[in-house]
Design an enzyme around this catalytic site. Structure first.
Site, PDB file in Angstrom:
ATOM      1  N   ALA A   1     -43.029  12.361  24.692  1.00 29.85           N
ATOM      2  CA  ALA A   1     -43.251  11.064  24.054  1.00 29.85           C
ATOM      3  C   ALA A   1     -44.346  11.176  23.000  1.00 29.85           C
ATOM      4  O   ALA A   1     -45.513  10.864  23.252  1.00 29.85           O
ATOM      5  CB  ALA A   1     -43.619  10.010  25.101  1.00 29.85           C
ATOM      6  N   LEU A   2     -43.957  11.625  21.801  1.00 31.69           N
ATOM      7  CA  LEU A   2     -44.886  11.737  20.682  1.00 31.69           C
ATOM      8  C   LEU A   2     -44.503  10.766  19.556  1.00 31.69           C
ATOM      9  O   LEU A   2     -45.310   9.972  19.101  1.00 31.69           O
ATOM     10  CB  LEU A   2     -44.921  13.167  20.150  1.00 31.69           C
ATOM     11  CG  LEU A   2     -45.841  13.435  18.955  1.00 31.69           C
ATOM     12  CD1 LEU A   2     -47.298  13.161  19.327  1.00 31.69           C
ATOM     13  CD2 LEU A   2     -45.694  14.878  18.459  1.00 31.69           C
TER      14      LEU A   2
ATOM     15  N   GLU B   1     -43.246   7.697  17.345  1.00 35.05           N
ATOM     16  CA  GLU B   1     -43.356   6.248  17.500  1.00 35.05           C
ATOM     17  C   GLU B   1     -42.514   5.542  16.447  1.00 35.05           C
ATOM     18  O   GLU B   1     -42.106   6.161  15.452  1.00 35.05           O
ATOM     19  CB  GLU B   1     -44.825   5.823  17.387  1.00 35.05           C
ATOM     20  CG  GLU B   1     -45.702   6.408  18.471  1.00 35.05           C
ATOM     21  CD  GLU B   1     -47.127   5.912  18.444  1.00 35.05           C
ATOM     22  OE1 GLU B   1     -47.855   6.173  19.404  1.00 35.05           O
ATOM     23  OE2 GLU B   1     -47.513   5.246  17.460  1.00 35.05           O
TER      24      GLU B   1
ATOM     25  N   GLY C   1     -43.463   9.289  12.713  1.00 35.75           N
ATOM     26  CA  GLY C   1     -42.662  10.438  13.125  1.00 35.75           C
ATOM     27  C   GLY C   1     -43.419  11.711  12.850  1.00 35.75           C
ATOM     28  O   GLY C   1     -44.174  12.209  13.683  1.00 35.75           O
TER      29      GLY C   1
ATOM     30  N   GLN D   1     -13.160  21.364   5.054  1.00 32.75           N
ATOM     31  CA  GLN D   1     -12.405  21.325   3.806  1.00 32.75           C
ATOM     32  C   GLN D   1     -11.287  22.369   3.796  1.00 32.75           C
ATOM     33  O   GLN D   1     -10.157  22.083   3.391  1.00 32.75           O
ATOM     34  CB  GLN D   1     -13.353  21.560   2.622  1.00 32.75           C
ATOM     35  CG  GLN D   1     -12.749  21.251   1.269  1.00 32.75           C
ATOM     36  CD  GLN D   1     -12.574  19.751   1.058  1.00 32.75           C
ATOM     37  OE1 GLN D   1     -13.206  18.946   1.729  1.00 32.75           O
ATOM     38  NE2 GLN D   1     -11.697  19.386   0.126  1.00 32.75           N
TER      39      GLN D   1
ATOM     40  N   GLU E   1     -37.743  18.784  15.057  1.00 26.85           N
ATOM     41  CA  GLU E   1     -38.517  20.029  14.983  1.00 26.85           C
ATOM     42  C   GLU E   1     -39.197  20.203  13.626  1.00 26.85           C
ATOM     43  O   GLU E   1     -39.487  21.321  13.200  1.00 26.85           O
ATOM     44  CB  GLU E   1     -37.623  21.251  15.262  1.00 26.85           C
ATOM     45  CG  GLU E   1     -37.281  21.468  16.720  1.00 26.85           C
ATOM     46  CD  GLU E   1     -38.484  21.875  17.553  1.00 26.85           C
ATOM     47  OE1 GLU E   1     -39.429  22.480  17.014  1.00 26.85           O
ATOM     48  OE2 GLU E   1     -38.474  21.577  18.751  1.00 26.85           O
TER      49      GLU E   1
END
Length: 424
Positions: free
Chosen positions: A151-152, A154, A158, A365, A392
């Site tokens: 939990a970093l 918010e 970010g 494609q 990351e």
């Protein structure tokens, strides 16, 4: 660097391939509902806000147990948990190889499970955890009996983690936390949440942030809802923290140095992520070549058309060059301090993640309409790997790091700050 893959790693790759065919492919075949072209519908528990279904996660857990029994799961982990502390180069080569096999339990995209996974929380807990925290969680993190969410991020913060607004105030031998967290991934199965909060200093200060290990049933910790993302199922929760009271023993690492905890293992994670991206790009090229040789239009294989040959050949060239670079950087990480090659890790990461998306798009494609359907894996690959350009460290964060090293604002070549001209 010797660009031949070392013989011991080649042997390991052969052993892993045999294990995948013997143990994991039959497990997939026994549960086709989770691995066919409509997989999201079976994998997702729509009645529980879109989190992964219990049946699907049970299959992933069985795959994890089989990898552990075979001796592969702990290859890259610390010896304190029975790991082999395999080199970054070895793990990167293995992860690229597994990803080049395509979608499957050998490298499950949704929850980052792999025959040789990273499990960053094990490294974090082994380095920063107290003896009590290690005794409670360390082995369970390896086996899957425990999971610690992170939990970093918010709602308004970010990449700028130093500006987070969640606070923790000391109250005797306890702390009281308040705030809100976003993309708090994995809380649906977590035993505890690692919550980062400001305990001192001012917004923007790197110091003054502390990490707290909080059991999920702690009063005041609430999962508000899950974000439904481009790639389902979702485990990316919005979590509120309201007057949550935790003991001082919940602190992980040193008070005020939580960002050291948050950044632990970041270089290894980024280079292994890059390896997966390169591997899946190689898979997309291989599948495109195979299809182009078999598919005929106007009486001949489309592989004979330069309009098909040239973009695939160019993508193949990109894959080969970046694959060698990723291996080279992994080797550098084994030989030098991580911060001295941080810019090289950033180059490998953002270029590989872009490559995976571009390769999946090209494969769609080349395959035409059928490539756009869920009968082929390319749209699933694109949806998964697209998030790597944000998580990351976004592309922009990586490029900023490269520029800082290039211009001498950071890294081993950092230049002293220029003195201001006072006019005196």
């Amino acid at each position: 660097m010797d660009f031949d893959i070392p013989e011991d790693i080649r042997r390991t790759l052969n052993e892993i391939d045999a294990f995948v065919e013997r143990e994991l492919v039959p497990l997939e075949q026994a549960h086709p509902q989770y691995f066919d072209h409509r997989r999201e519908f079976a994998r997702t528990d729509w009645e529980r806000d879109g989190i992964p279904s219990a049946g699907y996660e049970a299959v992933v857990r069985e795959a994890r147990d089989r990898c552990d029994r075979a001796g592969f799961l702990r290859m890259g982990l610390p010896r304190s948990v029975g790991g082999q502390e395999a080199s970054n180069l070895a793990v990167v080569i293995i992860r690229e190889h597994l990803s080049a096999r395509g979608i499957g339990l050998q490298g499950n995209l949704h929850d980052e499970q792999s025959v040789v996974p990273s499990i960053p929380m094990v490294h974090l807990m082994e380095k920063f955890g107290s003896p009590e925290q290690k005794a409670r969680y360390l082995e369970g993190l390896v086996t899957g009996d425990d999971f610690i969410a992170f939990a970093l991020t918010e709602p308004d913060h970010g990449s700028d983690a130093t500006w987070l607004e969640t606070t923790a105030v000391r109250d005797g031998d306890h702390w009281i936390l308040n705030g809100r967290k976003r993309f708090n991934s994995g809380v649906h199965k977590a035993s505890a949440d690692l919550v980062f909060a400001r305990t001192s200093g001012q917004p923007g200060d790197a110091d003054g942030i502390t990490a707290f290990l909080v059991p999920m049933d702690t009063p005041g910790l609430k999962v508000e809802y899950y974000h439904w993302c481009f790639n389902m199922p979702s485990d990316h929760a919005e979590v509120s923290v309201n007057d949550m009271r935790v003991p001082h023993s919940a602190v992980v690492g040193r008070i005020g140095h939580g960002l050291d905890v948050a950044q632990n293992f970041v270089h290894q994670n980024r280079i292994r992520q890059a390896a997966q991206s390169v591997g899946v790009a190689r898979y997309c090229v291989q599948e495109s070549v195979k299809y182009a040789r078999a598919r005929k239009t106007f009486g001949r294989p489309i592989a004979q058309h330069q309009a098909i040959q040239f973009p695939i050949a160019e993508m193949h060239a990109e894959v080969e060059m970046l694959r060698s670079y990723v291996f080279k950087v992994a080797n550098e990480l084994d030989r030098k301090p991580a911060e001295s090659v941080s810019d090289q890790v950033a180059i490998a990461n953002f270029r590989a993640n872009r490559l995976a998306c571009n390769a999946a798009d090209l494969a769609m494609q080349v395959h035409g309409g059928i490539g756009y359907t869920r009968g082929k894996p390319f749209e699933h690959i694109y949806r998964h790997f697209r998030r790597y350009r944000i998580t990351e460290g976004s592309d922009e964060v990586q490029i900023r790091k490269i520029a800082a090293y290039l211009f001498g604002y950071a890294g081993p070549g950092k230049q002293p700050a220029a003195k201001k001209d006072t006019g005196a």
